[in-house]
Design an enzyme around this catalytic site. Sequence first.
Site, PDB file in Angstrom:
ATOM      1  N   GLN A 278      -1.033  -5.665  12.456  1.00 30.39           N
ATOM      2  CA  GLN A 278       0.012  -4.886  13.132  1.00 30.39           C
ATOM      3  C   GLN A 278      -0.027  -5.226  14.622  1.00 30.39           C
ATOM      4  OE1 GLN A 278       2.442  -3.214  11.888  1.00 30.39           O
ATOM      5  NE2 GLN A 278       1.889  -2.746   9.775  1.00 30.39           N
TER       6      GLN A 278
ATOM      7  N   CYS B 299      21.738 -22.425 -12.618  1.00 29.84           N
ATOM      8  CA  CYS B 299      21.346 -21.191 -13.314  1.00 29.84           C
ATOM      9  C   CYS B 299      22.389 -20.836 -14.375  1.00 29.84           C
ATOM     10  CB  CYS B 299      21.154 -20.037 -12.319  1.00 29.84           C
ATOM     11  SG  CYS B 299      22.639 -19.116 -11.891  1.00 29.84           S
TER      12      CYS B 299
ATOM     13  N   HIS C 299      21.678 -14.732 -10.204  1.00 33.48           N
ATOM     14  CA  HIS C 299      21.907 -15.966  -9.454  1.00 33.48           C
ATOM     15  C   HIS C 299      21.120 -15.958  -8.136  1.00 33.48           C
ATOM     16  CE1 HIS C 299      23.645 -19.147  -7.075  1.00 33.48           C
ATOM     17  NE2 HIS C 299      23.838 -18.232  -6.135  1.00 33.48           N
TER      18      HIS C 299
ATOM     19  N   SER D 219       0.816  -1.223   0.000  1.00 31.39           N
ATOM     20  CA  SER D 219       0.000   0.000   0.000  1.00 31.39           C
ATOM     21  C   SER D 219       0.842   1.262   0.000  1.00 31.39           C
ATOM     22  CB  SER D 219      -0.880   0.005   1.241  1.00 31.39           C
ATOM     23  OG  SER D 219      -0.055   0.099   2.403  1.00 31.39           O
TER      24      SER D 219
ATOM     25  N   GLY E 126       2.155   2.268   2.883  1.00 31.39           N
ATOM     26  CA  GLY E 126       2.146   2.705   4.286  1.00 31.39           C
ATOM     27  C   GLY E 126       3.551   2.754   4.853  1.00 31.39           C
ATOM     28  N   PHE E 127       4.279   1.675   4.668  1.00 30.29           N
ATOM     29  CA  PHE E 127       5.640   1.583   5.216  1.00 30.29           C
ATOM     30  C   PHE E 127       6.522   2.724   4.708  1.00 30.29           C
ATOM     31  CE2 PHE E 127      10.048   0.035   5.153  1.00 30.29           C
ATOM     32  CZ  PHE E 127      10.191  -0.309   6.492  1.00 30.29           C
TER      33      PHE E 127
HETATM   34 ZN   LIG Z   1      23.468 -19.889  -9.863  1.00 25.24          ZN
END
Ligand SMILES: [Zn+2]
Length: 392
Positions: A213, A330, A359, A91, A93-94
């Site tokens: 909260q 990867c 990665h 939202s 808010g933070f």
């Molecule tokens: Zn990797």
Amino acid sequence: MFRITHKDKNTNARVGLLETPHGVVETPEFMPVGTQATVKALSSEELKYCNAQIILGNTYHLYLRPGMEIIRNAGGLHKFMSWNRAILTDSGGFQIFSLTALMKVKEEGVEFNSHVDGSRHFLTPEIVVKLQHELGSDIMMPLDECLHYPSTKDKAEQSLGLTNRWAKRSKEEFARVVLDSPPEELLAGRSNNILRASERSERVEKLLFGIVQGSTYPDLRKRAAEELVSIGFDGYSIGGLSVGEPKELMFEMMESAIKYLPEDKPRYTMGVGMPHDFFNAIEMGVDMFDCVVPTRNARNGAAYTNEGRLIIRNGEYSKDLRPLSENCDCIVCKNYSRSYIRHLFNTEEILGLRLTSLHNVYFYVNLLDRIRKAIREDRFVELKKEFEGRIF
Ligand SMILES: [Zn+2]
């Protein structure tokens, strides 16, 4: 919209399917953070390569820059950033409570100066729901007041009351703006603005979560959870965690909230996301996570591996021809060595931080995939043990 497909025999961990307008998300899941309509340093194609099912956007940042007119012109956030999978938006808010100046909190909403250009803004829970609807968010968060740690109990209680009153108004606005106003293309050529019952039941709706909260007070967490459940949301976020409190306290608060949340709705711990946190939270029954750690730390040269965190600038890697992580499949680990990536960091070449970001996101998303598989096979506790003692 949320279906639990398997519960671990030994803990409260569970695997589920969460249906959104942009696809089904398998939980537990990690959501890479794309605050400014980008997961820093990565393209949407690369995020798909990492198997990210859902990413996070931030209403506060996008509302200020590029602004809603530019996003509307592009046809919403998905089209703007070329991402056709799910998006959850915070939202804001933070951010309002941590980034802005001259902030004034009123019952109606919150007034503040933008951290970008100092301009004055006023946001209400209703406006924030509308903004997220316009962004095209699949999962929305209500405006909430975020407290710093530590907070006195009086302050936390007062703030909680406001957050929950805002949550109720958000739900009412969501019902009015999102659920009762179908997209124009569906209504083209019709004399009224109403969907047929069959269309309504077939449509996968956007979701609105409530945010629990209550700072570091278990009884306030309980009250927050119970009040939100009585309003009724599609899922429940646990907010105000990972804001500087000790880890034990963070998990205690998580537990105090979860006890009072319904079993059949997704649970999301906001901003929590170190590898050990996943295991501890999933064990309690948490389903969704987001955290800037894998991307932010990647840009500082930290890579996450099964063996723990690796600081690529360290001299010991100068001639190390192994990949960042030896059992990662990867494209970074398949093609580049620690020696090369260390050189890129030392020469401040932008490819270095791109490779570590790619990665790390792959590692994080893949770790959650391994956790889901372990839960399905009732091996969650064993997988958790494998990671014990690793330093992240
Ligand atoms: Zn990797």
